[in-house]
Motif scaffolding. Structure first.
Motif, PDB file in Angstrom:
ATOM      1  N   LEU A  74       0.826  -1.204   0.000  1.00  0.00           N
ATOM      2  CA  LEU A  74       0.000   0.000   0.000  1.00  0.00           C
ATOM      3  C   LEU A  74       0.863   1.257   0.000  1.00  0.00           C
ATOM      4  O   LEU A  74       0.582   2.224  -0.706  1.00  0.00           O
ATOM      5  CB  LEU A  74      -0.941   0.002   1.208  1.00  0.00           C
ATOM      6  N   ASN A  75       1.927   1.243   0.787  1.00  0.00           N
ATOM      7  CA  ASN A  75       2.822   2.394   0.875  1.00  0.00           C
ATOM      8  C   ASN A  75       3.524   2.644  -0.461  1.00  0.00           C
ATOM      9  O   ASN A  75       3.637   3.788  -0.904  1.00  0.00           O
ATOM     10  CB  ASN A  75       3.845   2.177   1.998  1.00  0.00           C
ATOM     11  N   GLN A  76       3.998   1.575  -1.103  1.00  0.00           N
ATOM     12  CA  GLN A  76       4.665   1.729  -2.403  1.00  0.00           C
ATOM     13  C   GLN A  76       3.722   2.359  -3.421  1.00  0.00           C
ATOM     14  O   GLN A  76       4.113   3.240  -4.185  1.00  0.00           O
ATOM     15  CB  GLN A  76       5.163   0.376  -2.920  1.00  0.00           C
ATOM     16  N   LEU A  77       2.482   1.911  -3.459  1.00  0.00           N
ATOM     17  CA  LEU A  77       1.507   2.464  -4.397  1.00  0.00           C
ATOM     18  C   LEU A  77       1.164   3.907  -4.030  1.00  0.00           C
ATOM     19  O   LEU A  77       1.080   4.766  -4.909  1.00  0.00           O
ATOM     20  CB  LEU A  77       0.250   1.602  -4.430  1.00  0.00           C
ATOM     21  N   TYR A  78       0.975   4.188  -2.753  1.00  0.00           N
ATOM     22  CA  TYR A  78       0.642   5.532  -2.312  1.00  0.00           C
ATOM     23  C   TYR A  78       1.752   6.513  -2.689  1.00  0.00           C
ATOM     24  O   TYR A  78       1.480   7.619  -3.170  1.00  0.00           O
ATOM     25  CB  TYR A  78       0.389   5.552  -0.805  1.00  0.00           C
ATOM     26  N   LYS A  79       2.995   6.115  -2.486  1.00  0.00           N
ATOM     27  CA  LYS A  79       4.125   6.980  -2.822  1.00  0.00           C
ATOM     28  C   LYS A  79       4.221   7.237  -4.331  1.00  0.00           C
ATOM     29  O   LYS A  79       4.837   8.202  -4.741  1.00  0.00           O
ATOM     30  CB  LYS A  79       5.434   6.378  -2.309  1.00  0.00           C
ATOM     31  N   ARG A  80       3.593   6.401  -5.129  1.00  0.00           N
ATOM     32  CA  ARG A  80       3.608   6.565  -6.584  1.00  0.00           C
ATOM     33  C   ARG A  80       2.307   7.191  -7.099  1.00  0.00           C
ATOM     34  O   ARG A  80       2.017   7.138  -8.278  1.00  0.00           O
ATOM     35  CB  ARG A  80       3.888   5.234  -7.243  1.00  0.00           C
ATOM     36  N   GLY A  81       1.530   7.750  -6.183  1.00  0.00           N
ATOM     37  CA  GLY A  81       0.364   8.522  -6.573  1.00  0.00           C
ATOM     38  C   GLY A  81      -0.955   7.789  -6.617  1.00  0.00           C
ATOM     39  O   GLY A  81      -1.961   8.362  -7.032  1.00  0.00           O
ATOM     40  N   VAL A  82      -0.992   6.534  -6.194  1.00  0.00           N
ATOM     41  CA  VAL A  82      -2.246   5.780  -6.172  1.00  0.00           C
ATOM     42  C   VAL A  82      -2.939   6.059  -4.834  1.00  0.00           C
ATOM     43  O   VAL A  82      -2.344   5.870  -3.780  1.00  0.00           O
ATOM     44  CB  VAL A  82      -1.990   4.265  -6.347  1.00  0.00           C
ATOM     45  N   ASP A  83      -4.181   6.527  -4.898  1.00  0.00           N
ATOM     46  CA  ASP A  83      -4.911   6.829  -3.671  1.00  0.00           C
ATOM     47  C   ASP A  83      -5.444   5.538  -3.059  1.00  0.00           C
ATOM     48  O   ASP A  83      -6.413   4.963  -3.540  1.00  0.00           O
ATOM     49  CB  ASP A  83      -6.064   7.793  -3.944  1.00  0.00           C
ATOM     50  N   VAL A  84      -4.794   5.097  -2.016  1.00  0.00           N
ATOM     51  CA  VAL A  84      -5.191   3.862  -1.328  1.00  0.00           C
ATOM     52  C   VAL A  84      -5.941   4.165  -0.027  1.00  0.00           C
ATOM     53  O   VAL A  84      -6.261   3.244   0.723  1.00  0.00           O
ATOM     54  CB  VAL A  84      -3.968   2.957  -1.039  1.00  0.00           C
ATOM     55  N   THR A  85      -6.247   5.441   0.200  1.00  0.00           N
ATOM     56  CA  THR A  85      -6.902   5.813   1.452  1.00  0.00           C
ATOM     57  C   THR A  85      -8.326   5.273   1.560  1.00  0.00           C
ATOM     58  O   THR A  85      -8.878   5.226   2.656  1.00  0.00           O
ATOM     59  CB  THR A  85      -6.904   7.337   1.660  1.00  0.00           C
ATOM     60  N   CYS A  86      -8.913   4.832   0.456  1.00  0.00           N
ATOM     61  CA  CYS A  86     -10.257   4.236   0.525  1.00  0.00           C
ATOM     62  C   CYS A  86     -10.227   2.894   1.243  1.00  0.00           C
ATOM     63  O   CYS A  86     -11.281   2.360   1.589  1.00  0.00           O
ATOM     64  CB  CYS A  86     -10.848   4.068  -0.872  1.00  0.00           C
ATOM     65  N   PHE A  87      -9.052   2.364   1.499  1.00  0.00           N
ATOM     66  CA  PHE A  87      -8.936   1.092   2.204  1.00  0.00           C
ATOM     67  C   PHE A  87      -8.888   1.274   3.724  1.00  0.00           C
ATOM     68  O   PHE A  87      -8.603   0.336   4.454  1.00  0.00           O
ATOM     69  CB  PHE A  87      -7.718   0.306   1.713  1.00  0.00           C
ATOM     70  N   ARG A  88      -9.218   2.464   4.187  1.00  0.00           N
ATOM     71  CA  ARG A  88      -9.320   2.720   5.625  1.00  0.00           C
ATOM     72  C   ARG A  88     -10.629   2.147   6.147  1.00  0.00           C
ATOM     73  O   ARG A  88     -11.657   2.235   5.499  1.00  0.00           O
ATOM     74  CB  ARG A  88      -9.350   4.225   5.923  1.00  0.00           C
ATOM     75  N   PHE A  89     -10.578   1.573   7.313  1.00  0.00           N
ATOM     76  CA  PHE A  89     -11.789   1.119   7.995  1.00  0.00           C
ATOM     77  C   PHE A  89     -12.391   2.308   8.736  1.00  0.00           C
ATOM     78  O   PHE A  89     -11.688   3.285   9.017  1.00  0.00           O
ATOM     79  CB  PHE A  89     -11.468  -0.024   8.961  1.00  0.00           C
ATOM     80  N   PRO A  90     -13.679   2.254   9.053  1.00  0.00           N
ATOM     81  CA  PRO A  90     -14.331   3.399   9.700  1.00  0.00           C
ATOM     82  C   PRO A  90     -13.623   3.892  10.964  1.00  0.00           C
ATOM     83  O   PRO A  90     -13.611   5.091  11.235  1.00  0.00           O
ATOM     84  CB  PRO A  90     -15.732   2.873  10.033  1.00  0.00           C
ATOM     85  N   GLU A  91     -13.011   2.991  11.711  1.00  0.00           N
ATOM     86  CA  GLU A  91     -12.357   3.411  12.955  1.00  0.00           C
ATOM     87  C   GLU A  91     -10.962   3.997  12.729  1.00  0.00           C
ATOM     88  O   GLU A  91     -10.339   4.479  13.676  1.00  0.00           O
ATOM     89  CB  GLU A  91     -12.279   2.239  13.947  1.00  0.00           C
ATOM     90  N   GLU A  92     -10.463   3.992  11.513  1.00  0.00           N
ATOM     91  CA  GLU A  92      -9.140   4.533  11.209  1.00  0.00           C
ATOM     92  C   GLU A  92      -9.272   5.945  10.642  1.00  0.00           C
ATOM     93  O   GLU A  92      -9.952   6.148   9.641  1.00  0.00           O
ATOM     94  CB  GLU A  92      -8.419   3.678  10.158  1.00  0.00           C
ATOM     95  N   SER A  93      -8.578   6.874  11.242  1.00  0.00           N
ATOM     96  CA  SER A  93      -8.534   8.217  10.668  1.00  0.00           C
ATOM     97  C   SER A  93      -7.544   8.193   9.500  1.00  0.00           C
ATOM     98  O   SER A  93      -6.686   7.299   9.412  1.00  0.00           O
ATOM     99  CB  SER A  93      -8.089   9.243  11.710  1.00  0.00           C
ATOM    100  N   ILE A  94      -7.665   9.164   8.631  1.00  0.00           N
ATOM    101  CA  ILE A  94      -6.739   9.232   7.496  1.00  0.00           C
ATOM    102  C   ILE A  94      -5.316   9.420   8.000  1.00  0.00           C
ATOM    103  O   ILE A  94      -4.381   8.828   7.466  1.00  0.00           O
ATOM    104  CB  ILE A  94      -7.166  10.322   6.497  1.00  0.00           C
ATOM    105  N   ASP A  95      -5.146  10.238   9.044  1.00  0.00           N
ATOM    106  CA  ASP A  95      -3.806  10.479   9.592  1.00  0.00           C
ATOM    107  C   ASP A  95      -3.210   9.200  10.171  1.00  0.00           C
ATOM    108  O   ASP A  95      -2.031   8.902   9.952  1.00  0.00           O
ATOM    109  CB  ASP A  95      -3.849  11.570  10.663  1.00  0.00           C
ATOM    110  N   SER A  96      -4.025   8.450  10.903  1.00  0.00           N
ATOM    111  CA  SER A  96      -3.560   7.198  11.490  1.00  0.00           C
ATOM    112  C   SER A  96      -3.194   6.194  10.394  1.00  0.00           C
ATOM    113  O   SER A  96      -2.161   5.526  10.469  1.00  0.00           O
ATOM    114  CB  SER A  96      -4.642   6.623  12.391  1.00  0.00           C
TER     115      SER A  96
END
Length: 179
Positions: A74-96
């Motif tokens: 997930l980190n490798q894809l995020y660093k290359r511009g892929v938005d993986v933040t939709c894989f957050r669960f409701p209890e996870e903040s974007i910052d966390s």
């Protein structure tokens, strides 16, 4: 459940996981549905990473096809511009969520290991769920019976499936530019 996966994914190697997840959910086979969603998300992430490999020598075919769904992937894809933040669960903040992904870089640099020689890191909820289900660690889903004994039934996974389905669809729509 939505049949949008079949229409959105042209790669049969990926779309069948979502197709099976939908069918399993419809038949109240929630453990099978959760496994199918997670495996489909993992396959979809690999499919997304494949074109990036051509433009980035840090991503190799061996990495893509041997990597499981992980903070690192997930980190490798995020660093290359892929938005993986939709894989957050409701209890996870974007910052966390993003902090846990960036911990992967720090962990790799420091090579932190715990006493059992395992990586000492905090996985995002989706990755932890993948690890737990695929390795049979389902204690988080146990419920206490009237007698106080912990018990598990696949129906206890229904809530997870209700989170995974829109999560995957949101990612698919973002890839198609609909988000």
């Amino acid at each position: 459940m939505s049949w949008a996966y079949v229409a959105n994914i042209q790669n049969a190697g990926v779309h069948w996981f979502f197709d099976q997840a939908i069918h399993a959910y419809a038949h109240e086979l929630y453990l099978a549905s959760a496994l199918s969603y997670i495996t489909g998300i993992e396959a979809l992430l690999r499919q997304v990473a494949k074109p990036l490999e051509k433009n980035d020598s840090a991503i190799t075919s061996e990495y893509l096809y041997s990597s499981t769904l992980s903070n690192s992937l997930l980190n490798q894809l995020y660093k290359r511009g892929v938005d993986v933040t939709c894989f957050r669960f409701p209890e996870e903040s974007i910052d966390s969520f993003l902090a846990k992904l960036s911990e992967e870089d720090k962990s790799n640099k420091n090579n932190k290991k715990n006493k059992d020689n395992k990586d000492n890191k905090d996985n995002v909820r989706l990755v932890q769920l993948r690890h737990d289900i695929n390795h049979g660690n389902i204690e988080n889903f146990f419920k206490k019976t009237d007698g106080g004994e912990p018990t598990f039934a696949p129906e206890m996974m229904q809530g997870v499936c209700k989170i995974l389905e829109p999560m995957a669809l949101t990612f698919l729509n973002s890839l198609r530019g609909k988000e």
